[in-house]
Design an enzyme around this catalytic site. Structure first.
Site, PDB file in Angstrom:
ATOM      1  CG  ASP A  42      19.340  13.589   6.733  1.00  0.00           C
ATOM      2  OD1 ASP A  42      18.580  13.641   5.738  1.00  0.00           O
ATOM      3  OD2 ASP A  42      20.502  14.033   6.734  1.00  0.00           O
ATOM      4  CG  HIS A 245     -10.830  10.591   5.439  1.00  0.00           C
ATOM      5  ND1 HIS A 245     -10.617  10.023   6.665  1.00  0.00           N
ATOM      6  CD2 HIS A 245     -11.770  11.537   5.657  1.00  0.00           C
ATOM      7  CE1 HIS A 245     -11.395  10.599   7.579  1.00  0.00           C
ATOM      8  NE2 HIS A 245     -12.102  11.525   6.981  1.00  0.00           N
ATOM      9  CG  ASP A 262     -13.223  17.676   4.854  1.00  0.00           C
ATOM     10  OD1 ASP A 262     -12.806  18.590   5.588  1.00  0.00           O
ATOM     11  OD2 ASP A 262     -13.748  16.638   5.290  1.00  0.00           O
ATOM     12  CG  ASP A 273     -13.306  19.398   9.769  1.00  0.00           C
ATOM     13  OD1 ASP A 273     -13.186  19.340   8.537  1.00  0.00           O
ATOM     14  OD2 ASP A 273     -13.608  18.417  10.472  1.00  0.00           O
ATOM     15  CG  HIS A 352     -19.671  10.399   7.224  1.00  0.00           C
ATOM     16  ND1 HIS A 352     -20.176  11.571   7.745  1.00  0.00           N
ATOM     17  CD2 HIS A 352     -19.618  10.581   5.873  1.00  0.00           C
ATOM     18  CE1 HIS A 352     -20.403  12.410   6.756  1.00  0.00           C
ATOM     19  NE2 HIS A 352     -20.086  11.842   5.612  1.00  0.00           N
ATOM     20  CG  HIS A 356     -15.425  15.433  14.199  1.00  0.00           C
ATOM     21  ND1 HIS A 356     -14.586  16.509  14.346  1.00  0.00           N
ATOM     22  CD2 HIS A 356     -15.627  15.324  12.856  1.00  0.00           C
ATOM     23  CE1 HIS A 356     -14.259  16.997  13.165  1.00  0.00           C
ATOM     24  NE2 HIS A 356     -14.899  16.307  12.231  1.00  0.00           N
ATOM     25  CG  HIS A 363     -11.603  13.435  13.825  1.00  0.00           C
ATOM     26  ND1 HIS A 363     -11.364  12.320  13.081  1.00  0.00           N
ATOM     27  CD2 HIS A 363     -12.235  14.295  12.979  1.00  0.00           C
ATOM     28  CE1 HIS A 363     -11.811  12.489  11.842  1.00  0.00           C
ATOM     29  NE2 HIS A 363     -12.336  13.688  11.761  1.00  0.00           N
ATOM     30  CD  GLU A 386     -17.792  15.995   9.401  1.00  0.00           C
ATOM     31  OE1 GLU A 386     -17.280  15.648   8.327  1.00  0.00           O
ATOM     32  OE2 GLU A 386     -17.147  16.168  10.439  1.00  0.00           O
ATOM     33  CE1 TYR A 390     -19.418  11.957   0.869  1.00  0.00           C
ATOM     34  CE2 TYR A 390     -20.842  10.818   2.444  1.00  0.00           C
ATOM     35  CZ  TYR A 390     -19.961  11.846   2.137  1.00  0.00           C
ATOM     36  OH  TYR A 390     -19.633  12.770   3.107  1.00  0.00           O
ATOM     37  NE  ARG A 407     -17.041  15.472   4.354  1.00  0.00           N
ATOM     38  CZ  ARG A 407     -16.376  14.676   3.542  1.00  0.00           C
ATOM     39  NH1 ARG A 407     -16.977  13.617   3.007  1.00  0.00           N
ATOM     40  NH2 ARG A 407     -15.104  14.916   3.240  1.00  0.00           N
ATOM     41  CD  GLU A 409     -16.389  19.009   8.357  1.00  0.00           C
ATOM     42  OE1 GLU A 409     -15.746  18.762   7.314  1.00  0.00           O
ATOM     43  OE2 GLU A 409     -16.105  18.522   9.461  1.00  0.00           O
TER      44      GLU A 409
HETATM   45  N1  GLY Z   1     -11.845  16.529   7.768  1.00  0.00           N
HETATM   46  C1  GLY Z   1     -12.156  15.339   8.442  1.00  0.00           C
HETATM   47  C2  GLY Z   1     -13.529  15.366   8.929  1.00  0.00           C
HETATM   48  O1  GLY Z   1     -14.326  16.137   8.443  1.00  0.00           O
HETATM   49  O2  GLY Z   1     -13.871  14.712   9.863  1.00  0.00           O
HETATM   50 MN    MN Z   2     -15.093  16.982  10.239  1.00  0.00          MN
HETATM   51 MN    MN Z   3     -13.847  17.821   7.359  1.00  0.00          MN
END
Ligand code: GLY
Ligand code: MN
Ligand code: MN
Length: 443
Positions: A42, A245, A262, A273, A352, A356, A363, A386, A390, A407, A409
């Site tokens: 609950d 992720h 991240d 982000d 990737h 975005h 996103h 970003e 890798y 990365r 970003e």
């Molecule tokens: N934190 C998720 C992305 O960078 O898209």
């Molecule tokens: Mn992002």
């Molecule tokens: Mn991110």
């Protein structure tokens, strides 16, 4: 204390007016709030309002439905919500109630959510078209069709049932794509606190700390400014940085490894982000330095393309071009650049896209293509930039590169004359990172 940025109730009312105007006289728009989600038995997850609902209402409670009805004499904005209930509020917290929905949130009329089934068929009677977000929530879909049947049951009394259902998503999502000044003030604030959190992470990071200890420092910076985490923070040392992720965040940090973080703060439901990658022991190795500089150069090249009228894909292509040059120079790719681009061979190391939209959702909503073509950027859009690399541990790849994940970003606003990096408050140049980490600073 300085006033915190916020979206005014006038702005929420203006957004609803735009929807009312767009859908036209014979239509009704229905937008449902998020529901509470069970975490275990609950106990529930922390409530997070549905982004479209929040965008149009500013109302941050579950069990609510907003109905927009153009030209309705009794008022165009009806909000169903929970009633005040002192006994329930003692357990689960304050509620605006029916009066609050009108007085504070600008509803023309408000009814208890318990009366939804009874009142909705009346609001849909003699309307031609219903706008709502089909397929988002099966339980809500079923409710909408039950209300429709409620109207159909009255046809012999001369009442006409709606004949058309339209998606509300595109209209609201296109609105959300272009940020107002007030939204930008809120987003700048979220971006600034997220940058501070990343700065603190660099300052506290030490060999043999655990990933979750660094995550905790970030969470502390967010929460001490009244912010949430916009998405589960990714804090990955060494090879964990290669998992896009990675959210377990439970390994120790080793000297000689990089740490990829991240993490973004959410303020008034607006996300930031940021990703930064830095050496656990404060000093990049030559191999890490070489790859890092490629990613950083790719990020600068991509940010440089951000201006009104640039194509969405220009940003990605600029990053890819620099990444590919770097991978060739470092001997990680041996084919000709044309072939690497044509066959997307770089995807082995960069799988990737470069960003975005960013806003109420991390996103964020809004189309990336319009009539089959990449969208042109416009002032007021916010996007992330970003790029990353890798490197897997594989035969044929020099072991000096193995398990390096990088990365970088930032959150970028398109302005009339170019762009503004909202997350510039945290360093990313190699020398700046090393000197910040050399200064150190306890938890
Ligand atoms: N934190 C998720 C992305 O960078 O898209
Ligand atoms: Mn992002
Ligand atoms: Mn991110």
């Amino acid at each position: 204390m300085a006033a915190m940025p916020e979206i005014s109730f006038t702005e929420y009312a203006e957004r609803r007016q735009r929807v009312l105007k767009h859908i036209g006289a014979d239509s009704v728009a229905i937008i449902n709030a998020s529901t509470l989600k069970t975490r275990n038995h609950d106990a529930e997850y922390i409530f997070r309002q549905d982004s479209d609902f929040y965008y149009l209402t500013g109302f941050n409670e579950p069990e609510a439905v907003a109905v927009l009805i153009p030209n309705r004499a009794e008022g165009e904005y009806v909000l169903f919500c929970r009633e005040r209930d002192p006994a329930a509020e003692q357990w689960t917290g304050y509620r605006a109630g029916i009066e609050g929905a009108k007085a504070k949130y600008g509803a023309n009329e408000s009814y208890p959510i318990s009366q939804l089934a009874e009142i909705m068929p009346k609001l849909l009677a003699n309307k031609d078209c219903v706008y709502y977000r089909m397929g988002m929530d099966w339980i809500f879909d079923k409710q909408v069709f039950t209300w429709l049947n409620g109207v159909r049951a009255q046809v012999r009394a001369g009442i006409k049932a709606p004949t058309t259902f339209k998606m509300l998503d595109e209209l609201v999502h296109e609105m959300r794509l272009i940020k107002s000044e007030a939204e930008l003030a809120v987003m700048r604030h979220a971006a600034q606190i997220a940058a501070q959190a990343h700065t603190r992470a660099m300052q506290v990071c030490q060999t043999d700390m655990y990933e979750y200890e660094v995550e905790a420092v970030i969470a502390h910076e967010f929460r001490r400014h009244g912010m949430e985490t916009a998405y589960t923070s990714i804090v990955g040392g060494g090879k964990n940085g290669c998992i896009l992720h990675y959210i377990e965040n439970r390994d120790p940090l080793n000297a000689g490894d990089l740490l990829l973080i991240d993490a973004g703060a959410e303020y008034q439901c607006y996300a930031s982000d940021i990703t930064r990658t830095f050496p656990v022991n404060g000093k990049f190795s030559p191999a890490q330095k070489a790859l890092y500089q490629v990613v950083l150069d790719a990020q600068y090249a991509a940010i440089n393309t951000v201006r009104p009228d640039a194509l969405w894909d220009d940003v990605h292509q600029a990053a890819v071009s620099v990444l590919v040059d770097g991978l060739i120079n470092l001997g990680l790719l041996t084919e000709a650049k044309d072939k690497i681009l044509a066959d997307s061979l770089y995807r082995k190391f960069y799988m990737h896209r470069t960003g975005h939209w960013l806003g109420l959702d991390v996103h964020d909503v809004g189309a990336y293509k319009v009539e089959g073509e990449w969208r042109r950027l416009q002032a007021g859009m916010v996007l992330t930039v970003e790029p990353g690399l890798y490197i897997p541990a594989e035969e044929g790849i020099d072991p000096k590169w193995w398990h390096i994940g990088i990365r970088i970003e930032d959150d970028v606003l398109v302005t009339e004359s170019g762009c503004e990096v909202l997350t510039a408050g945290v360093v990313k140049e190699i020398s700046a990172i090393e000197s910040l980490m050399a200064q150190g600073k306890g938890i």
